[in-house]
Design an enzyme around this catalytic site. Structure first.
Site, PDB file in Angstrom:
ATOM      1  N   VAL A  23      -8.284   1.240   1.283  1.00 40.23           N
ATOM      2  CA  VAL A  23      -7.954   1.346  -0.144  1.00 40.23           C
ATOM      3  C   VAL A  23      -9.193   1.098  -1.003  1.00 40.23           C
ATOM      4  O   VAL A  23      -9.470   1.833  -1.959  1.00 40.23           O
ATOM      5  CB  VAL A  23      -6.827   0.351  -0.519  1.00 40.23           C
ATOM      6  CG1 VAL A  23      -6.530   0.410  -2.006  1.00 40.23           C
ATOM      7  CG2 VAL A  23      -5.574   0.632   0.289  1.00 40.23           C
ATOM      8  N   LYS A  29       1.568  -4.084  -1.163  1.00 37.82           N
ATOM      9  CA  LYS A  29       3.031  -4.226  -1.275  1.00 37.82           C
ATOM     10  C   LYS A  29       3.555  -5.513  -0.679  1.00 37.82           C
ATOM     11  O   LYS A  29       4.535  -6.083  -1.160  1.00 37.82           O
ATOM     12  CB  LYS A  29       3.762  -3.025  -0.677  1.00 37.82           C
ATOM     13  CG  LYS A  29       3.323  -2.643   0.735  1.00 37.82           C
ATOM     14  CD  LYS A  29       2.198  -1.664   0.722  1.00 37.82           C
ATOM     15  CE  LYS A  29       1.352  -1.805   1.968  1.00 37.82           C
ATOM     16  NZ  LYS A  29       0.810  -0.586   2.455  1.00 37.82           N
ATOM     17  N   VAL A  88       3.583   1.417  -3.800  1.00 42.60           N
ATOM     18  CA  VAL A  88       4.728   2.194  -3.278  1.00 42.60           C
ATOM     19  C   VAL A  88       4.409   3.683  -3.353  1.00 42.60           C
ATOM     20  O   VAL A  88       4.066   4.202  -4.415  1.00 42.60           O
ATOM     21  CB  VAL A  88       6.022   1.916  -4.083  1.00 42.60           C
ATOM     22  CG1 VAL A  88       7.178   2.763  -3.541  1.00 42.60           C
ATOM     23  CG2 VAL A  88       6.386   0.442  -4.032  1.00 42.60           C
ATOM     24  N   GLY A 137       1.922   5.447  -2.107  1.00 44.60           N
ATOM     25  CA  GLY A 137       0.512   5.890  -2.165  1.00 44.60           C
ATOM     26  C   GLY A 137       0.194   6.575  -3.484  1.00 44.60           C
ATOM     27  O   GLY A 137       0.256   5.969  -4.551  1.00 44.60           O
ATOM     28  N   GLY A 166      -6.463   6.187   8.827  1.00 44.98           N
ATOM     29  CA  GLY A 166      -6.427   5.190   7.742  1.00 44.98           C
ATOM     30  C   GLY A 166      -5.073   5.077   7.079  1.00 44.98           C
ATOM     31  O   GLY A 166      -4.973   4.647   5.933  1.00 44.98           O
ATOM     32  N   GLU A 221      -1.247  -0.060   8.529  1.00 47.90           N
ATOM     33  CA  GLU A 221      -1.661  -1.400   8.129  1.00 47.90           C
ATOM     34  C   GLU A 221      -2.599  -1.967   9.191  1.00 47.90           C
ATOM     35  O   GLU A 221      -2.624  -1.487  10.330  1.00 47.90           O
ATOM     36  CB  GLU A 221      -0.431  -2.315   8.017  1.00 47.90           C
ATOM     37  CG  GLU A 221       0.579  -1.866   6.992  1.00 47.90           C
ATOM     38  CD  GLU A 221      -0.015  -1.755   5.605  1.00 47.90           C
ATOM     39  OE1 GLU A 221      -0.467  -2.757   5.054  1.00 47.90           O
ATOM     40  OE2 GLU A 221      -0.061  -0.622   5.071  1.00 47.90           O
ATOM     41  N   ASP A 259       6.967  -2.854   6.170  1.00 42.21           N
ATOM     42  CA  ASP A 259       6.258  -2.235   5.043  1.00 42.21           C
ATOM     43  C   ASP A 259       7.253  -1.496   4.131  1.00 42.21           C
ATOM     44  O   ASP A 259       7.154  -1.556   2.904  1.00 42.21           O
ATOM     45  CB  ASP A 259       5.196  -1.272   5.607  1.00 42.21           C
ATOM     46  CG  ASP A 259       4.413  -0.566   4.523  1.00 42.21           C
ATOM     47  OD1 ASP A 259       3.519  -1.196   3.937  1.00 42.21           O
ATOM     48  OD2 ASP A 259       4.702   0.616   4.257  1.00 42.21           O
ATOM     49  N   LYS A 274       8.314  -2.241   0.156  1.00 44.97           N
ATOM     50  CA  LYS A 274       8.311  -1.223  -0.908  1.00 44.97           C
ATOM     51  C   LYS A 274       9.684  -1.110  -1.561  1.00 44.97           C
ATOM     52  O   LYS A 274       9.788  -0.899  -2.773  1.00 44.97           O
ATOM     53  CB  LYS A 274       7.856   0.116  -0.319  1.00 44.97           C
ATOM     54  CG  LYS A 274       6.363   0.100   0.040  1.00 44.97           C
ATOM     55  CD  LYS A 274       5.968   1.251   0.926  1.00 44.97           C
ATOM     56  CE  LYS A 274       4.478   1.261   1.213  1.00 44.97           C
ATOM     57  NZ  LYS A 274       4.090   2.151   2.313  1.00 44.97           N
ATOM     58  N   GLY A 285      -3.333   6.686   2.962  1.00 47.09           N
ATOM     59  CA  GLY A 285      -4.680   7.254   3.087  1.00 47.09           C
ATOM     60  C   GLY A 285      -5.554   6.788   1.940  1.00 47.09           C
ATOM     61  O   GLY A 285      -5.062   6.527   0.836  1.00 47.09           O
TER      62      GLY A 285
HETATM   63  N1  HSE Z   1       0.665   1.668   6.033  1.00 42.06           N
HETATM   64  C1  HSE Z   1       1.178   2.243   4.839  1.00 42.06           C
HETATM   65  C2  HSE Z   1       1.857   3.559   5.201  1.00 42.06           C
HETATM   66  C3  HSE Z   1       0.066   2.493   3.866  1.00 42.06           C
HETATM   67  O1  HSE Z   1       1.646   4.036   6.305  1.00 42.06           O
HETATM   68  O2  HSE Z   1       2.606   4.080   4.385  1.00 42.06           O
HETATM   69  C4  HSE Z   1       0.507   2.925   2.499  1.00 42.06           C
HETATM   70  O3  HSE Z   1       1.314   1.956   1.892  1.00 42.06           O
END
Ligand code: HSE
Length: 323
Positions: free
Chosen positions: A14, A105, A132, A134, A187, A190, A201, A205, A302
């Site tokens: 990020v 998040k 939330v 991306g 990328g 997490e 995750d 969100k 990403g």
């Molecule tokens: N690891 C998270 C995903 C990153 O794959 O959505 C973005 O929040």
């Protein structure tokens, strides 16, 4: 003219995406913000690590106070991930009069009220659009142009890693582990991908989405959550034979005044709009009592898509900086 100075806490996916956008779109960002915006400090564990992006080594430090206590930094971008020390750093930054932007998040979901209260008590802005979906501007939409609605339902694919894994398993027959490794290399995942594959995750969100859409804070650990780690190639083949695709779905619905919520893999008919959302793409359906059904779609993970949302928040804050 005042230059807005940004301090980046972390230069992983990020942080580096944000840095790259601030550099490649420098002129249009300055125009939108009404003033130049530059990165004046970067917190990195290893100052001398070889990086793909070109950062002046003089602005890199391994001491968070170089950013948190700096007199020149206006906006702190927290891009470390994880609940701590990220939350403490954000709170300290706000107490030191700095605006804060984050994509984190886990920290926002765990400490939602505390972070918002700290921002308000210290007269600074706290923004977290990138946390939330991306690059999808869902939080901004729910909080501003859709605010005239009372929301009744949210249903979405909000984790790029798991959607990428399920897509590769379904469309290319890749084994789970190979697909996960590829998502990590790109990328999307997490630092500890358990948070992705076990649905944690997504629960983080959903907590944020529900807080903004329904005005109700539900702790992520109170959301019934099931991830995708136990989905087998056989499950996927069975769904396919039945004309369905398996997707990890965040769902919240208000019925008779009661909010129901869950995170779980669901079999969706192949012609369901969410079944066509592939790879790291995310999509969020939201229903409001005035607007009806809306669907938001875009890259949910990403460096650049997530950086896009971070930079949007930086610009909005920069517009208000007049000193
Ligand atoms: N690891 C998270 C995903 C990153 O794959 O959505 C973005 O929040």
């Amino acid at each position: 003219m005042k230059t807005v100075k940004v301090g980046l806490l972390g230069i992983g996916n990020v942080g580096s995406g944000t840095f790259q956008i601030l550099s490649m779109n420098r002129n249009s960002i300055a125009e939108a913000a009404g003033k130049p915006v530059c990165v004046a400090g970067v917190l990195a564990r290893n100052k001398n690590k070889k990086r793909d992006i070109d950062i002046d080594p003089d602005i890199i430090s391994d001491d968070p106070d170089c950013i948190l206590k700096s007199d020149e930094i206006d906006i702190v971008v927290e891009a470390l991930g994880g609940i701590e020390p990220a939350t403490t750093f954000m709170i300290n930054a706000m107490k030191n009069g700095k605006h804060v932007v984050t994509a984190n998040k886990a920290a926002v979901a765990a400490n939602y009220d505390k972070l918002l209260k700290t921002a308000s008590e210290n007269g600074v802005q706290f923004k977290f659009e990138a946390s939330v979906g991306g690059g999808i501007p869902i939080l901004n939409a729910v909080s501003t142009v859709l605010r005239g609605n009372e929301f009744t339902e949210i249903m979405g694919i909000v984790n790029g890693t798991t959607n990428y894994i399920l897509t590769k398993m379904t469309e290319e027959g890749l084994p789970y582990e190979t697909a996960l490794k590829s998502a990590q290399e790109k990328g999307f995942a997490e630092a500890d991908p358990t948070a992705d594959v076990e649905g944690i995750d997504v629960a983080n969100k959903l907590t944020i989405l529900m807080a903004l859409a329904f005005g109700v804070y539900v702790k992520p650990e109170e959301i019934p959550t099931l991830g995708i780690s136990r989905i087998t190639e056989k499950d996927i083949a069975e769904a396919r034979a039945n004309g369905e695709k398996i997707k990890l779905i965040a769902h919240a619905k208000k019925e008779n005044g009661k909010l129901q919520y869950s995170v779980k893999p669901m079999r969706l008919a192949e012609n369901h709009p969410l079944a066509g959302v592939s790879n790291e793409f995310n999509a969020i359906f939201i229903t409001g009592n005035a607007v009806g059904e809306l669907m938001f779609y875009g890259r949910g993970a990403g460096p650049l898509p997530t950086g896009s949302a971070v930079v949007g928040d930086i610009i909005e804050i920069s517009k208000t900086i007049t000193y």
